[in-house]
Design a protein around this motif. Structure first.
Motif, short mmCIF file in Angstrom:
data_model
loop_
_atom_site.label_atom_id
_atom_site.label_comp_id
_atom_site.label_asym_id
_atom_site.label_seq_id
_atom_site.Cartn_x
_atom_site.Cartn_y
_atom_site.Cartn_z
N ARG A 1 50.78 38.29 54.16
CA ARG A 1 50.02 39.36 54.23
C ARG A 1 48.62 39.50 53.98
NH1 ARG A 1 51.47 44.14 52.35
NH2 ARG A 1 52.28 43.07 50.54
N PHE A 2 48.43 38.61 52.64
CA PHE A 2 47.09 38.81 52.07
C PHE A 2 46.45 37.43 52.05
CE2 PHE A 2 47.58 42.35 48.83
CZ PHE A 2 47.99 43.23 49.76
N THR A 3 45.12 37.19 52.31
CA THR A 3 44.56 35.84 52.31
C THR A 3 43.21 36.12 51.52
OG1 THR A 3 45.25 35.45 54.55
CG2 THR A 3 43.36 34.12 54.00
N ILE A 4 43.17 35.06 50.77
CA ILE A 4 41.81 35.01 49.89
C ILE A 4 40.83 33.86 50.24
CG2 ILE A 4 43.07 33.41 48.38
CD1 ILE A 4 41.46 34.79 45.91
N SER A 5 39.66 34.02 50.12
CA SER A 5 38.72 33.03 50.71
C SER A 5 37.47 33.26 49.79
CB SER A 5 38.40 33.16 52.19
OG SER A 5 37.83 34.56 52.44
N ARG A 6 36.82 32.18 50.08
CA ARG A 6 35.45 32.14 49.06
C ARG A 6 34.48 31.44 49.91
NH1 ARG A 6 36.46 29.53 43.70
NH2 ARG A 6 34.29 29.64 43.37
N ASP B 1 36.62 36.79 49.10
CA ASP B 1 37.32 37.93 49.78
C ASP B 1 38.80 37.98 49.68
OD1 ASP B 1 34.78 37.94 52.40
OD2 ASP B 1 34.64 38.45 50.21
N LEU B 2 39.31 39.34 49.83
CA LEU B 2 40.78 39.44 49.83
C LEU B 2 40.97 40.14 51.33
CD1 LEU B 2 43.55 38.68 48.47
CD2 LEU B 2 43.36 41.05 47.63
N GLN B 3 41.64 39.50 52.15
CA GLN B 3 41.77 40.22 53.42
C GLN B 3 43.44 40.57 53.16
OE1 GLN B 3 40.28 40.76 56.57
NE2 GLN B 3 41.98 42.09 56.60
N MET B 4 43.63 42.01 53.25
CA MET B 4 44.83 42.53 53.52
C MET B 4 45.54 43.01 54.68
SD MET B 4 44.50 44.23 49.70
CE MET B 4 43.41 45.55 50.19
N GLY C 1 50.73 53.25 35.85
CA GLY C 1 51.85 53.04 34.92
C GLY C 1 52.50 51.63 34.99
N LYS C 2 51.94 50.93 35.65
CA LYS C 2 52.48 49.56 35.79
C LYS C 2 51.55 48.61 35.13
CE LYS C 2 55.26 50.25 39.78
NZ LYS C 2 55.43 49.62 41.16
N GLU C 3 51.53 47.43 34.81
CA GLU C 3 51.25 46.35 34.33
C GLU C 3 50.44 45.59 35.53
OE1 GLU C 3 53.92 44.72 30.44
OE2 GLU C 3 53.59 43.31 32.23
N ARG C 4 49.19 44.98 34.74
CA ARG C 4 48.38 44.39 35.81
C ARG C 4 49.00 43.04 36.61
NH1 ARG C 4 42.06 43.32 34.38
NH2 ARG C 4 42.34 45.54 33.97
N GLU C 5 49.16 43.01 37.83
CA GLU C 5 49.78 41.97 38.53
C GLU C 5 48.85 40.91 39.23
OE1 GLU C 5 52.89 42.34 42.39
OE2 GLU C 5 51.61 43.96 41.90
N PHE C 6 49.11 39.78 39.36
CA PHE C 6 48.74 38.79 40.13
C PHE C 6 48.72 38.97 41.74
CE2 PHE C 6 46.83 34.95 41.22
CZ PHE C 6 47.63 34.13 42.22
N VAL C 7 47.72 38.77 42.32
CA VAL C 7 47.79 39.18 43.77
C VAL C 7 47.48 37.73 44.63
CG1 VAL C 7 46.64 40.26 45.75
CG2 VAL C 7 47.27 41.54 43.58
N ALA C 8 46.30 37.01 44.21
CA ALA C 8 45.88 35.79 44.76
C ALA C 8 45.08 34.99 43.82
CB ALA C 8 45.19 36.14 45.91
N ALA C 9 44.72 33.58 44.17
CA ALA C 9 43.92 32.89 43.51
C ALA C 9 43.42 31.72 44.45
CB ALA C 9 44.46 32.37 42.46
#
Length: 124
Positions: free
Chosen positions: A67-72, A80-83, A42-50
């Motif tokens: 809280r979240f960490t993105i790495s490549r 990856d997305l560490q949450m 029921g919600k719009e797509r939301e940006f989390v990390a880049a």
């Protein structure tokens, strides 16, 4: 065009941690900025990390910052997305995305490829 496959979703209790992974094939992964988005029912797509092509710069909205960490890993073609400290509000389908271009310019950065999504459910 880059093909993306997410993994690592599941059910976790509030306060717990989860690590999502996105495997890329085809295209030119190492030349693409990468991002994670999420969409709750029921919600719009939301940006989390880049993250930019080199991994040298990352971007987060206030809702997940700290809280979240993105790495490549450009050698393995993965992002990856560490949450951590997950909350029930983090419950959503999480999508990996490959941007057109190597730099993330914000949420309006054009996206070239999307993964199929992986479900994350955080119970209270």
């Amino acid at each position: 065009q880059v093909q993306l496959v997410e993994s690592g979703g599941g059910l976790v209790q509030a306060g717990g941690s989860l690590r999502l992974s996105c495997a890329a094939s085809g295209g030119s992964f190492k030349d693409s900025a990468m991002a994670w988005f999420r969409q709750a029912p029921g919600k719009e797509r939301e940006f989390v990390a880049a993250i930019n092509w080199s991994g040298g710069r990352t971007y987060y909205p206030d809702s997940v910052k700290g809280r979240f960490t993105i790495s490549r890993d450009n050698a393995k073609n993965t992002v990856d997305l560490q949450m951590k400290r997950l909350k029930p509000d983090d419950t959503a389908v999480y999508y990996c995305a490959a941007a057109y271009g190597s730099v993330w310019y914000g949420v309006r950065t054009p996206i070239g490829s999307w993964g199929q999504g992986t479900q994350v459910t955080v119970s209270s």
